[in-house]
Design a protein around this motif. Sequence first.
Motif, short mmCIF file in Angstrom:
data_model
loop_
_atom_site.label_atom_id
_atom_site.label_comp_id
_atom_site.label_asym_id
_atom_site.label_seq_id
_atom_site.Cartn_x
_atom_site.Cartn_y
_atom_site.Cartn_z
N LYS A 151 0.86 4.29 15.87
CA LYS A 151 -0.08 5.15 16.59
C LYS A 151 -1.39 5.29 15.84
CE LYS A 151 -0.58 10.00 18.03
NZ LYS A 151 0.10 11.33 18.07
N TYR A 152 -1.32 5.35 14.50
CA TYR A 152 -2.52 5.51 13.69
C TYR A 152 -3.25 4.20 13.44
CZ TYR A 152 -0.71 10.20 12.57
OH TYR A 152 -0.24 11.49 12.65
N GLU B 11 3.29 18.80 2.48
CA GLU B 11 2.59 20.08 2.64
C GLU B 11 1.08 19.86 2.70
OE1 GLU B 11 3.82 22.97 -0.19
OE2 GLU B 11 5.95 22.84 0.35
N VAL B 12 0.59 18.88 1.97
CA VAL B 12 -0.84 18.56 2.00
C VAL B 12 -1.19 17.80 3.27
CG1 VAL B 12 -2.67 17.22 0.85
CG2 VAL B 12 -1.05 18.56 -0.51
N ASP B 13 -0.27 16.95 3.73
CA ASP B 13 -0.55 16.07 4.87
C ASP B 13 0.67 16.02 5.79
OD1 ASP B 13 -1.84 14.14 6.46
OD2 ASP B 13 -1.12 12.47 5.21
N PRO B 14 0.96 17.10 6.51
CA PRO B 14 2.23 17.21 7.25
C PRO B 14 2.40 16.20 8.37
CG PRO B 14 0.77 19.04 7.78
CD PRO B 14 0.14 18.34 6.62
N GLU B 15 1.34 15.71 8.95
CA GLU B 15 1.44 14.74 10.04
C GLU B 15 1.10 13.32 9.58
OE1 GLU B 15 2.65 15.58 12.96
OE2 GLU B 15 2.83 17.66 12.28
N TRP B 16 0.88 13.12 8.29
CA TRP B 16 0.54 11.81 7.72
C TRP B 16 -0.76 11.24 8.29
CZ3 TRP B 16 5.59 13.31 8.25
CH2 TRP B 16 6.38 13.24 7.09
N VAL B 17 -1.62 12.12 8.78
CA VAL B 17 -2.90 11.65 9.30
C VAL B 17 -3.76 11.12 8.16
CG1 VAL B 17 -5.06 12.36 10.42
CG2 VAL B 17 -2.86 13.21 11.28
N ARG B 18 -3.83 11.87 7.06
CA ARG B 18 -4.61 11.42 5.90
C ARG B 18 -4.01 10.14 5.32
NH1 ARG B 18 -8.03 15.39 3.76
NH2 ARG B 18 -7.76 17.49 4.67
N PHE B 19 -2.69 10.04 5.32
CA PHE B 19 -2.06 8.82 4.82
C PHE B 19 -2.47 7.62 5.67
CE2 PHE B 19 1.37 5.68 4.89
CZ PHE B 19 1.42 5.36 3.54
N GLY B 20 -2.40 7.76 6.98
CA GLY B 20 -2.79 6.65 7.85
C GLY B 20 -4.23 6.23 7.63
N ILE C 152 0.85 -1.19 0.00
CA ILE C 152 0.00 0.00 0.00
C ILE C 152 0.89 1.24 0.00
CG2 ILE C 152 -1.91 1.18 1.14
CD1 ILE C 152 -2.57 -1.52 2.49
N TRP C 153 1.01 1.84 -1.15
CA TRP C 153 1.78 3.04 -1.47
C TRP C 153 3.26 2.71 -1.56
CZ3 TRP C 153 -1.55 6.32 -3.27
CH2 TRP C 153 -1.10 7.56 -3.72
N ASN C 154 4.05 3.71 -1.88
CA ASN C 154 5.48 3.58 -2.08
C ASN C 154 6.18 4.78 -1.47
OD1 ASN C 154 7.89 2.36 -3.47
ND2 ASN C 154 7.88 4.34 -4.54
N GLU C 155 7.13 4.53 -0.58
CA GLU C 155 7.94 5.56 0.06
C GLU C 155 7.10 6.73 0.58
OE1 GLU C 155 11.31 6.57 -2.39
OE2 GLU C 155 12.04 4.50 -2.42
N PRO C 156 6.18 6.45 1.49
CA PRO C 156 5.27 7.50 1.95
C PRO C 156 5.95 8.61 2.73
CG PRO C 156 5.03 5.53 3.28
CD PRO C 156 5.88 5.14 2.12
#
Length: 311
Positions: A66-67, A20-29, A7-11
């Motif tokens: 954590k996520y 800049e869109v997702d600085p804390e990787w909350v959306r990614f998680g 699921i994804w590559n080098e996040p």
Amino acid sequence: MIDAAMIWNEPNNKSHWDPEVDPEWVRFGQMVNLAADAIAQANPDVTRVLGGISPIDPAFMLRMKKYGVLDRVDAVAVHGFPLDWNLWQIHDWPQKIDEIRAVTDLPIWVSEVGISTFGAEEVQLWGLQRTAELLKGRVARIQWYSLYDLPREWEATTRHREAEGSSYYRHFYMGILREDGSPKPSLEEFAKHTPELGLVQWFHYQDHRLDDAVAWMKRLGVTHLRTGLSWADSFRPDALAWFDRQMEALADFNVTVTFCFTPEHRGIAPHHTSAPQVPEEFAAFCAQMIERYAPRSGVTLASNNDAVLAV
């Protein structure tokens, strides 16, 4: 055709996820959790792997824990290029693996490791030998990047471009085969380490190298391959026909498919590195690909005439 879904590559690398869109990787998680659940529902036997991180950063792995991401995947992955881009030496590989092992009990894959021939082809040969010595028996899976050099008229998938000296150009010399298909000195060495070492080969839309790549991999004794199915490419004309051709050509291998790349019109920002506007759409794409290429036992493969899932 698929035994693992990455699921994804080098996040944690801005070339693949926009901080800049997702600085804390909350959306990614959130996106990974939705995708992992969708893949499990489509076929629980497919191994789910968190996209390989680059740089190797235990703090990022702890963030994913954590996520709740690490509760939904079966393995985690790292990428390392110590002779080209990383700020550590090749001999540090065991230490880097131990740093991740200290924060998770999940199996660890090295889903990309490679050395460019930008400076000299002999450097890659030595580096391949040393990498095999350091990693074989230490991690669950090793996938060498890559089979082919990147054609010079194409672009490397990175945001750095020429801003960092030779860094950008090294992307074009990672193969054990040159762009014209002729072997480099490291090809013969690589064959000594198969099937324990697998390969990474990204196939571009309508990639002319596909059939030759299959022939080479069989000749080299490769049994496991990592490649990608691009969510962005799914909106191209005849995308599903290309996906079918690619996956049918790779049917004799244990394939790890990487799902990544946001379609520009579906991103918060109009770029393939952007978090999606609706993460459920990415999850739906992952599920559709699993249902098509790794269906549950007894489920028939979808017809070639089926349309790509509309999202």
